[in-house]
Motif scaffolding. Structure first.
Motif, PDB file in Angstrom:
ATOM      1  N   LEU B  97      68.423  19.069  37.220  1.00 52.94           N
ATOM      2  CA  LEU B  97      69.454  19.248  38.131  1.00 52.94           C
ATOM      3  C   LEU B  97      69.926  20.944  37.916  1.00 52.94           C
ATOM      4  CD1 LEU B  97      71.020  19.026  40.467  1.00 52.94           C
ATOM      5  CD2 LEU B  97      72.822  17.817  39.228  1.00 52.94           C
ATOM      6  N   LEU B 101      69.086  23.958  40.195  1.00 51.56           N
ATOM      7  CA  LEU B 101      70.250  24.999  40.792  1.00 51.56           C
ATOM      8  C   LEU B 101      70.273  26.327  40.454  1.00 51.56           C
ATOM      9  CD1 LEU B 101      73.214  22.488  40.295  1.00 51.56           C
ATOM     10  CD2 LEU B 101      72.514  23.228  42.452  1.00 51.56           C
ATOM     11  N   ASP B 122      77.936  33.243  48.577  1.00 51.26           N
ATOM     12  CA  ASP B 122      77.937  32.614  47.159  1.00 51.26           C
ATOM     13  C   ASP B 122      76.813  31.845  46.638  1.00 51.26           C
ATOM     14  OD1 ASP B 122      78.680  31.591  44.783  1.00 51.26           O
ATOM     15  OD2 ASP B 122      80.484  30.494  45.577  1.00 51.26           O
ATOM     16  N   LYS B 124      76.319  29.745  44.291  1.00 49.14           N
ATOM     17  CA  LYS B 124      76.451  28.599  43.649  1.00 49.14           C
ATOM     18  C   LYS B 124      76.586  27.600  44.734  1.00 49.14           C
ATOM     19  CE  LYS B 124      77.941  29.211  39.106  1.00 49.14           C
ATOM     20  NZ  LYS B 124      78.922  28.944  37.702  1.00 49.14           N
ATOM     21  N   THR B 125      77.369  28.061  45.751  1.00 50.35           N
ATOM     22  CA  THR B 125      77.477  27.089  47.018  1.00 50.35           C
ATOM     23  C   THR B 125      76.458  26.996  47.732  1.00 50.35           C
ATOM     24  OG1 THR B 125      79.835  27.858  47.064  1.00 50.35           O
ATOM     25  CG2 THR B 125      78.880  26.790  49.048  1.00 50.35           C
ATOM     26  N   ALA B 128      74.320  24.505  45.628  1.00 48.83           N
ATOM     27  CA  ALA B 128      74.923  22.980  45.785  1.00 48.83           C
ATOM     28  C   ALA B 128      74.601  22.461  47.024  1.00 48.83           C
ATOM     29  CB  ALA B 128      76.222  23.046  45.610  1.00 48.83           C
ATOM     30  N   LEU B 129      74.696  23.234  48.244  1.00 47.76           N
ATOM     31  CA  LEU B 129      74.513  22.689  49.550  1.00 47.76           C
ATOM     32  C   LEU B 129      73.161  22.376  49.899  1.00 47.76           C
ATOM     33  CD1 LEU B 129      75.410  22.264  52.252  1.00 47.76           C
ATOM     34  CD2 LEU B 129      74.587  24.452  52.839  1.00 47.76           C
ATOM     35  N   VAL B 131      70.690  21.326  47.543  1.00 48.32           N
ATOM     36  CA  VAL B 131      70.407  20.168  46.819  1.00 48.32           C
ATOM     37  C   VAL B 131      71.091  18.945  47.095  1.00 48.32           C
ATOM     38  CG1 VAL B 131      70.423  18.996  44.475  1.00 48.32           C
ATOM     39  CG2 VAL B 131      70.050  21.665  44.747  1.00 48.32           C
ATOM     40  N   ALA B 132      72.493  19.107  47.666  1.00 49.64           N
ATOM     41  CA  ALA B 132      73.100  17.979  48.087  1.00 49.64           C
ATOM     42  C   ALA B 132      72.644  17.221  49.309  1.00 49.64           C
ATOM     43  CB  ALA B 132      74.653  18.321  48.154  1.00 49.64           C
TER      44      ALA B 132
END
Lengths: 169, 169
Positions: B97, B101, B122, B124-125, B128-129, B131-132
């Motif tokens: 994971l 990311l 961003d 990181k955001t 995360a969006l 992958v989620a």
């Protein structure tokens, strides 16, 4: 099964007496856990008057209740574990997913009917996006052992609702 | 274990001779399946010259390869199954994971450095969006037995990349 015997204080035979099969017992246990998760996620949602505020409350509840629902989301667990094994359990989880999507779509439709949304908002896409991103972020949070992914997804969804779904003021 | 014996043509003892424990065997099997899933998802990604086009290619690959990766996403399966059971396996999935990311964040950073993005994006955001929402949609697609959630999430992510991440032309 050992957990269930400890929780109920019943012997194996006493538990099975109430269910026609192991499959049905697992499905009933799913319904019980799903109801608990659902109650936590729906807290204060119906107190909100706008459909979009209801969506935001539900998203916040999902993020906040991560540690409250023991063992994580029953739907996520079941979607993975019951995929090839228990068709009764699988059917219950699929039904829970349909109910959740229907409820989210109803909130979006309510917002559309009250003139709170931009033109072209699709309730089915909004519902699928919210469920997918929350459940996926929950999976990530379990692997990462923190709430980072859930917080980032919450931020994205709220921003999306405010700037892409809500009608400009 | 039965699947593994059938696939390798080895007896149980022959398989265990190569691994120090059952936990390590499961972790090695995860790495193998993750590599196969990763290869399918990264297909043609590096041929794209823009960071944002790389993201879109990866999203399309994820949606298209749903039925190619047998048994679904190894990470999703492992996040659920290994949560309390096998710490070695869990560590491998958590590392996979992090790698995923990091790779997504690098694509976004590449786009930022090439001036392809709006201010304030961003990495990181965004990572995360993506992958989620993809992993969550995959979970839904397994319960619904169709690609509807994956298609809707793909549509949302592409629209989000084009209108909220990419710099206006």
């Amino acid at each position: 099964m050992a957990d269930l015997m400890a929780a109920t204080g019943l012997q194996k035979g006493g538990i099975y007496r109430h269910f026609s099969s192991k499959e049905e017992l697992a499905a009933e246990a799913f319904d019980y856990m799903w109801q608990a998760a659902w109650d936590a996620r729906m807290l204060h949602v119906d107190e909100r008057t706008s459909g979009l505020d209801k969506l935001k409350q539900l998203i916040a509840n999902f993020v906040e209740s991560r540690t409250l629902v023991a063992g994580g989301c029953p739907m996520l667990n079941t979607a993975i574990d019951a995929d090839d094994g228990n068709p009764v359990l699988r059917a219950h989880a699929a039904k829970a997913l349909r109910c959740w999507l229907t409820r989210l779509q109803a909130m979006v439709k309510e917002a559309v009917e009250r003139g709170e949304t931009r033109p072209g908002v699709d309730p089915k896409t909004v519902g699928a996006l919210i469920v997918a991103s929350l459940e996926g972020a929950l999976m990530m949070s379990r692997l990462e052992r923190n709430s980072d992914a859930l917080r980032r997804v919450q931020e994205h969804l709220n921003h999306h609702i405010e700037t892409q779904i809500a009608a400009p003021r």
